[in-house]
Design a protein around this motif. Structure first.
Motif, short mmCIF file in Angstrom:
data_model
loop_
_atom_site.label_atom_id
_atom_site.label_comp_id
_atom_site.label_asym_id
_atom_site.label_seq_id
_atom_site.Cartn_x
_atom_site.Cartn_y
_atom_site.Cartn_z
N SER A 48 22.02 33.87 -4.24
CA SER A 48 23.11 34.17 -5.17
C SER A 48 22.71 35.30 -6.10
O SER A 48 21.52 35.47 -6.41
N ILE B 270 29.59 35.15 -9.81
CA ILE B 270 28.44 34.73 -9.02
C ILE B 270 28.82 34.89 -7.56
O ILE B 270 29.82 34.33 -7.09
N THR C 61 27.59 34.29 -3.76
CA THR C 61 26.67 33.56 -2.90
C THR C 61 26.86 34.08 -1.48
O THR C 61 27.99 34.25 -1.02
#
Length: 128
Positions: free
Chosen positions: A9, A98, A100
């Motif tokens: 991430s 974020i 990922t």
């Protein structure tokens, strides 16, 4: 033998950026064309991303408005995906994105740099 992909991430802060503005840039074809791919189309939850002459198709496996959108490339393992998740800190007026993703161990740093480059395009387009 194919090497095993590893989940990683990366986080990016967007000061003074409303979540709904950032959301439209990570969850709509028009928004994604601003920074992620040259062309993006969505038909029946089948997303087509094009860069120059390369095209990849993905399926949206999760979409929670203003919070999270997750895609799985059609030619990848069912265990692998890439995801955009938003968190808003209203106290300090920062929205955090974020990302990922999955990559082979020896490609993670290059992939992180690619995400950073792409997010810099996004920030530039948002005037940050």
């Amino acid at each position: 033998m194919k090497s095993k992909k590893i989940k990683y991430s990366v986080e990016f802060n967007f000061p003074q950026t409303a979540t709904n503005i950032l959301w439209s840039n990570i969850s709509t074809p028009r928004g994604l064309e601003n920074w992620f791919a040259d062309s993006v189309q969505n038909q029946d939850n089948e997303w087509t991303f094009t860069w120059d002459k390369t095209t990849q198709k993905a399926h949206c496996v999760s979409n929670r408005a203003n919070t999270l959108i997750k895609f799985r490339w059609n030619n990848d393992s069912k265990d692998h995906y890439f995801e955009f998740k938003l968190f808003e800190n209203e106290l300090v007026h920062i929205t955090t994105l974020i990302i990922t993703d999955f990559a082979n161990e020896d490609e993670i740093e290059n992939d992180k740099q690619l995400w950073e480059t792409q997010i810099n395009y996004l920030k530039h387009n948002l005037g940050i």
